[in-house]
Scaffold this active site. Structure first.
Site, short mmCIF file in Angstrom:
data_model
loop_
_atom_site.label_atom_id
_atom_site.label_comp_id
_atom_site.label_asym_id
_atom_site.label_seq_id
_atom_site.Cartn_x
_atom_site.Cartn_y
_atom_site.Cartn_z
N PHE A 165 -13.45 84.09 -0.47
CA PHE A 165 -13.76 83.63 0.89
C PHE A 165 -12.49 83.06 1.49
O PHE A 165 -11.94 82.08 1.01
CB PHE A 165 -14.87 82.58 0.94
N ASP B 298 -4.68 80.02 -1.47
CA ASP B 298 -5.54 79.50 -0.41
C ASP B 298 -6.20 78.22 -0.93
O ASP B 298 -7.18 78.28 -1.65
CB ASP B 298 -6.60 80.54 -0.01
N LYS C 56 -8.87 72.28 6.51
CA LYS C 56 -9.95 71.33 6.23
C LYS C 56 -9.47 69.87 6.11
O LYS C 56 -9.21 69.25 7.11
CB LYS C 56 -10.75 71.79 5.02
#
Ligand code: PLP
Length: 425
Positions: free
Chosen positions: A146, A233, A274
């Protein structure tokens, strides 16, 4: 009174339902306040937040230092665009590059944008530095990844819902099994046009899949051997979530000391988002050393909001909180406690088969089929009992509270979770 209050929650849900696109399926709870590890619904019920906005709110809801930096900067200067300099961006870039140990930072806003940026950087590096013939570059990705929702990113997803009817898809990606070094080796061996390997150090959305201990370091070594960029990531795993400043830190023992030392696996390209803002503001970034980042020249990439002074001030404050409040260390210790408590429960449980994770990024696997409603029903019951979590996939529930939690609160949460689970045994 209770009826009236109940209505307000229902009202918010109806408004979203009627006027908003239906691109999410939220748990039916309407929140209007957050503080630290807690959130409140519009009826005034208090909950432990065990999602932390998908790990964006690692520093806790409405952290006064982060909100203070944001308000202060918002009253001074919000946006100049990069057509002009601002006095906050450079300070942030210096701070963040020193914090994470890279030469340069490229500022963006969302995680998906940062992933896109990393892919573009990787391709450009491949043509200009590695010498791959134009338009031939391939990037290796992992199954069940993802990385966000843009057209290019969903092109290499294997989630049918995320992909269906969004084609034609971007080409140039090779998908291999996660946590499989042989698959990576094979993909690298017979192809001179591989530019990069994009990987999540733990697959969060897929259900908190933790790879084998040596996977990341060996994958990095393979990438080095074939002159391929190792792109991590860490949008979800980074910023102390997994008990280290970064999940790629491996076992650098920073649970005991201030973790901004050299990571065990230093990615060539690091993607953050985030919690880089503590959930106060969309802030993402790509970090790399000069020999890679120097392929980016004026005009080749950009963002109107990327690197704005509010984002810069917020990000510095958010990282200072991580450092000053020792959030990596706290996540490490509480994570061990959480898994050991749940493992004790699992010994006599029929409803959950295992708990896995690192630091405070954990998941439990429900003993039922992926199509069953059990995980959703457990989350509904957890909500009734004062704790908010959401299934990632059919039978997996992710548990990721803010990292500012203390031991006593964590044990109370363990109680809520085990009590709720026992209702399902
Ligand atoms: C959330 C996430 C993204 C996308 O971030 P957005 O801000 O939602 O675009 C990318 N990669 C990982 C690993 C994520 O968890």
């Amino acid at each position: 009174m209770a009826v009236l209050e109940k209505k307000s929650s229902q009202h918010s849900i109806e408004l979203e339902d009627k006027y908003g696109a239906h691109n999410y399926h939220p748990l039916p709870v309407v929140l209007n306040k957050g503080d630290g590890v807690y959130v409140w619904d519009v009826e005034g019920k208090k909950y432990y937040d065990f999602l932390s906005a998908y790990s964006a709110v690692n520093q806790g809801h409405c952290h006064p230092k982060i909100v203070g930096a944001m308000v202060n900067q918002a009253q001074t200067l919000t946006l100049t665009s990069r057509a002009f300099y601002n006095d906050k961006l450079g300070e942030y870039e210096k701070f963040a590059t020193e914090f994470f140990g890279f030469d340069k930072l490229l500022p963006m806003n969302t995680g998906a944008e940062a992933v896109e940026t990393a892919l573009k950087l990787c391709r450009k590096w491949a043509y200009e530095k590695k010498g791959i013939p134009e338009n031939e570059a391939q990037i290796i990705v992992c199954e069940n990844n993802f990385h966000g929702r843009t057209t290019t990113i969903i092109s290499f997803s294997n989630d049918p819902v995320a992909r269906k009817n969004f084609g034609p898809y971007t080409t140039g990606f090779i998908k291999i099994e996660y946590d499989n070094l042989n698959a990576l080796k094979e993909a690298l061996e017979n192809n001179e046009n591989i530019a990069g390997f994009l990987v999540e150090p733990i697959q969060g959305e897929a259900g908190v899949y933790v790879p084998s201990d040596d996977y990341l370091s060996k994958a990095k070594a393979l990438c080095e051997k074939y002159n391929v960029l190792f792109i991590a990531d860490e949008v979800q795993t980074g910023i102390a979530r997994t008990g280290r400043l970064l999940a790629t830190c491996g076992n650098c023992s920073c649970a005991n000391k201030n973790c901004s030392g050299t990571p065990e696996v230093k990615p060539d390209v690091l993607i953050l988002g985030k919690a880089l803002s503590g959930g106060a503001y969309p802030v993402s970034a790509v970090l790399a050393d000069d020999h890679i980042m120097e392929v980016i020249k004026p005009g080749s990439h950009g963002s109107t909001f990327g690197g704005n002074p509010v984002a810069a001030a917020v990000a510095v404050a958010a990282l200072e909180v991580v450092r000053d409040e020792k959030l990596a260390e706290n996540a490490f210790v509480l994570g061990e406690l959480f898994r050991s408590e749940l493992n004790t429960y699992i010994e006599k449980s029929n409803i959950i088969s295992l708990v896995r994770g690192k630091g405070l990024l954990n998941a439990i696997v429900i003993n039922d089929s992926e199509e069953s409603e059990t995980a959703w029903n457990i989350c509904m019951a957890l909500k009734e009992n004062g704790l908010l979590a959401k299934p990632t996939h059919g039978n997996i529930i992710r548990f990721a509270p803010p990292l500012v939690m203390n031991r006593e609160q964590l044990l109370e949460c363990v109680n809520i979770i085990t009590k709720t689970l026992s209702e399902f045994e």
